[in-house]
Motif scaffolding. Structure first.
Motif: not given
Length: 281
Positions: A49, A53, A34
């Protein structure tokens, strides 16, 4: 509750406990994955996380070191690994065969001295080895890292293979000798195929230990174009005024993948080699 139901319940409880313990053990790796997708600002947040991303960490991290990419560093590392593993497997098996099967004068004494080398702290050998390699003009080459693997690769590997070979019936050697096989032929055609699990165990150990051996790489290699992955990760921090930790973590995560993949691919032989080493056949 019947006995059969009680056994099933016990097995289920055991599996649940193992799953919970496994989650605790792999939590750092999950956090690592993460964190490799986060920005520097988001790393201080408690969430595992990221909200968005940052896959670009892997792309940008791969080329973050000016003038070099991690393609070069991985290639350098695999070159060292290839020669180190091959040298260890060949030389350690040959020496182990000599101790386990060939009768020669003072063999027990030499084997005892070999075992004694396992008790010498590696720190004691740093200066003498460096002086030898310096006089050979091997500094800033891969030779100081690779060459020792062609001389047995260490007492541990020889000892492991000796114990495995001693567990094989000597009748195999006698039968091969009657059929006209030479001593080297016995080693190559009889012993080597039978000790495959032990050889794979040695190869896995050698690969992982060489991959993780940051100190020797730091000691003997100084040119950036010869850097391994471990040295490149260190350079990653030194080459940036403000370290992009997401990129750093993404590259460090990629650096462990080869060891993990090789271990799982050869896990069957690894377990078999460890389990049967030292057992008499």
């Amino acid at each position: 509750m019947t006995t059969k139901e009680w056994i099933k319940q016990k097995q289920m409880n055991t599996h649940i406990l193992l799953v919970l313990l496994s989650l605790i053990m792999i939590y750092p790796v999950i956090w690592w994955i993460g964190a490799s997708l986060k920005t520097n600002a988001e790393l201080s947040l408690p969430n595992i996380f990221p909200s968005v991303p940052q896959w670009s960490n892997y792309v940008n991290g791969w080329t973050a070191i000016p003038g070099h990419t991690f393609t070069k560093f991985f290639t350098n590392t695999f070159v060292i690994e290839l020669f180190s593993v091959a040298g260890t497997v060949i030389s350690a098996s040959l020496i182990a065969f000599g101790f386990a099967r060939v009768k020669f004068k003072f063999s027990n004494l030499w084997f005892s001295m070999l075992l004694m080398t396992m008790m010498i702290p590696s720190q004691v050998l740093i200066i003498p080895q460096y002086v030898i390699f310096f006089k050979l003009d091997w500094i800033n080459t891969y030779l100081p890292i690779i060459t020792p693997h062609f001389f047995g690769g260490g007492g541990f590997f020889v000892f492991l293979l000796v114990q495995f070979i001693r567990g094989l019936p000597r009748e195999l050697d006698e039968s091969a000798t009657i059929d006209g096989c030479s001593t080297f032929g016995i080693y190559w055609h009889i012993i080597m195929p039978l000790i495959k699990p032990a050889l794979i165990t040695v190869a896995i150990y050698c690969f992982m230990w060489t991959w993780d051996d940051f100190f020797q790489q730091l000691l003997y290699i100084s040119s950036v174009d010869k850097f391994t992955v471990g040295l490149a990760l260190r350079l990653f921090m030194d080459s940036q005024s403000a370290v992009e930790w997401g990129q750093m973590l993404s590259m460090s995560l990629l650096s462990i993948i080869p060891s993990v993949v090789i271990f799982f691919l050869a896990q069957k032989y690894f377990v078999e080699g460890i389990a049967t080493t030292g057992l008499k056949g």
